[in-house]
Design a protein around this motif. Structure first.
Motif, PDB file in Angstrom:
ATOM      1  N   ASP A 146       0.870  -1.176   0.000  1.00 56.73           N
ATOM      2  CA  ASP A 146       0.000   0.000   0.000  1.00 56.73           C
ATOM      3  C   ASP A 146       0.911   1.231   0.000  1.00 56.73           C
ATOM      4  O   ASP A 146       1.312   1.733   1.053  1.00 56.73           O
ATOM      5  CB  ASP A 146      -0.910  -0.007   1.235  1.00 56.73           C
ATOM      6  N   ILE A 147       1.243   1.701  -1.195  1.00 48.49           N
ATOM      7  CA  ILE A 147       2.208   2.788  -1.336  1.00 48.49           C
ATOM      8  C   ILE A 147       1.664   4.087  -0.754  1.00 48.49           C
ATOM      9  O   ILE A 147       2.398   4.875  -0.157  1.00 48.49           O
ATOM     10  CB  ILE A 147       2.601   2.961  -2.816  1.00 48.49           C
ATOM     11  N   THR A 148       0.365   4.305  -0.871  1.00 47.24           N
ATOM     12  CA  THR A 148      -0.243   5.514  -0.310  1.00 47.24           C
ATOM     13  C   THR A 148      -0.091   5.540   1.206  1.00 47.24           C
ATOM     14  O   THR A 148       0.272   6.567   1.793  1.00 47.24           O
ATOM     15  CB  THR A 148      -1.728   5.595  -0.688  1.00 47.24           C
ATOM     16  N   ALA A 149      -0.348   4.390   1.842  1.00 46.59           N
ATOM     17  CA  ALA A 149      -0.199   4.316   3.298  1.00 46.59           C
ATOM     18  C   ALA A 149       1.245   4.541   3.709  1.00 46.59           C
ATOM     19  O   ALA A 149       1.520   5.244   4.691  1.00 46.59           O
ATOM     20  CB  ALA A 149      -0.692   2.959   3.805  1.00 46.59           C
ATOM     21  N   ALA A 150       2.167   3.951   2.967  1.00 46.31           N
ATOM     22  CA  ALA A 150       3.587   4.147   3.276  1.00 46.31           C
ATOM     23  C   ALA A 150       3.970   5.616   3.162  1.00 46.31           C
ATOM     24  O   ALA A 150       4.675   6.162   4.023  1.00 46.31           O
ATOM     25  CB  ALA A 150       4.439   3.302   2.339  1.00 46.31           C
ATOM     26  N   THR A 151       3.486   6.269   2.124  1.00 45.96           N
ATOM     27  CA  THR A 151       3.777   7.691   1.926  1.00 45.96           C
ATOM     28  C   THR A 151       3.222   8.520   3.081  1.00 45.96           C
ATOM     29  O   THR A 151       3.891   9.428   3.597  1.00 45.96           O
ATOM     30  CB  THR A 151       3.177   8.175   0.596  1.00 45.96           C
TER      31      THR A 151
END
Length: 367
Positions: A115-120
């Protein structure tokens, strides 16, 4: 009373979790009191990834490399600075637990499970290791040719003939003279085209965005500035059905994302030539399972070769494996001594750079 509450399975799991935690805590500090930089490899699959990385970092006690089972990761991920996801899915809930994390990376290129959005949102960088640098793309390209040849020469039927002591059967086919459609002309596609050329095939390829705009938008340029003439006919994503009609073999090399998932569906397969071969060395979700199964059952597909599957590890009793013209390998296209040693060096160097506060090199950020 004690017997009412005693659960040996739960106690064993709890003891194991405490053991992991205690071993990690013992190694969290160096002799001088400085915190180690900790690298987490998720799960037991692709074991050479963490084994080779540990070997590369053997002389660097400041870097701690652990491989943990999936069920331990939610409780322990907060102890790590770098996470190498491999086949694990990192959800937003799991990422929220990674309070020390600086970098989530893949031992390769596929980041569809993160989940790249969550990581960001949590200030964590996400990165892949470019395949053209490590030899991963070349390894995958060679595997694609191996699978193509296996389908053409009827590998499964040959094994039956060996067991039955039959000679001169089955009758196979040659790669020479075939038209091969590379669906997704990225790093793997480029390496595949270069290796296919000596076989005497016609090569078609599609890519969403080629190097330049009309009218020369289909002119590919290599890194050294020379023209890439490995492909006979180039097209965009809108041309995939037309190219499928012209091809004897389709090789799926796409990156899987929300735009590409299920690209090889009923419409695509029905547009392929009857008896055409389908090869997938990218991600299982790019193919629609029902469409592939029905294509095999009807005989429209002449064979399917896959190094990746819809779920992994794939069920060895799945009905799709009953067809003699289906080849499945255990996600090993990029798993070679050369590529895995190269990627271990990238992970090790990134850990050393992070520990010393230097810029991270050898990786490609996704956020």
């Amino acid at each position: 009373m004690y017997s009412r509450f005693y659960n040996p399975v739960k106690l064993k799991n709890c003891t194991r979790q405490l053991g992991y935690f205690w071993n990690i805590q013992k190694r969290n500090m160096c002799e001088d009191g400085k915190a180690n930089t900790r690298v987490l490899f998720c799960g037991p699959h692709f074991p050479a990834s963490h084994n080779y990385t540990k070997e590369y970092l053997h002389n660097y006690p400041l870097i701690q490399v652990d491989d943990l089972p999936f069920d331990s990761i939610p409780d322990l991920i907060g102890n790590y600075d770098i996470c190498v996801v491999k086949s694990m899915r990192l959800s937003s809930d799991l990422i929220a637990r990674a309070t020390r994390m600086k970098l989530i990376m893949q031992y390769g290129v596929g980041l569809e499970g993160v989940d790249i959005t969550a990581a960001t949102n949590h200030g964590i960088k996400v990165a892949r290791i470019p395949g053209k640098v490590t030899g991963n793309a070349a390894s995958c390209a060679e595997m694609a040719i191996y699978i193509m040849l296996g389908l053409l020469r009827k590998q499964n039927e040959m094994q039956c003939s060996v067991r039955l002591k039959k000679l001169g059967d089955p009758v196979g086919d040659t790669l020479f003279g075939k038209t091969v459609f590379i669906l997704g002309y990225g790093n793997i596609g480029i390496e595949l085209a270069k290796r296919l050329r000596p076989f005497g095939v016609k090569i078609l390829a599609t890519k969403r965005n080629w190097a330049s705009n009309d009218p020369s938008r289909f002119e590919a340029t290599l890194e050294n500035g020379t023209h890439d003439d490995s492909v006979d006919e180039k097209g965009s994503h809108e041309d995939i059905y037309e190219f499928a009609k012209k091809s004897d073999i389709v090789v799926c090399c796409l990156i899987m994302n929300s735009q590409t998932v299920g690209t090889v569906n009923e419409n695509f397969i029905s547009s392929m030539r009857k008896g055409g071969l389908l090869v997938n060395i990218a991600r299982g979700g790019l193919l629609d399972y029902k469409a592939v199964y029905e294509g095999l059952e009807s005989g429209h597909l002449g064979g399917v070769g896959m190094d990746v599957a819809w779920t992994e590890p794939f069920d060895p009793n799945d009905p799709i494996l009953k067809f003699p013209n289906v080849l499945l390998t255990p996600h090993v296209a990029g798993v070679t001594e050369s590529s895995y040693r190269s990627m271990a060096k990238v992970v090790g160097d990134v850990a050393l750079q992070l520990h010393s506060g230097k810029p991270l090199t050898g990786i490609e950020y996704a956020n």
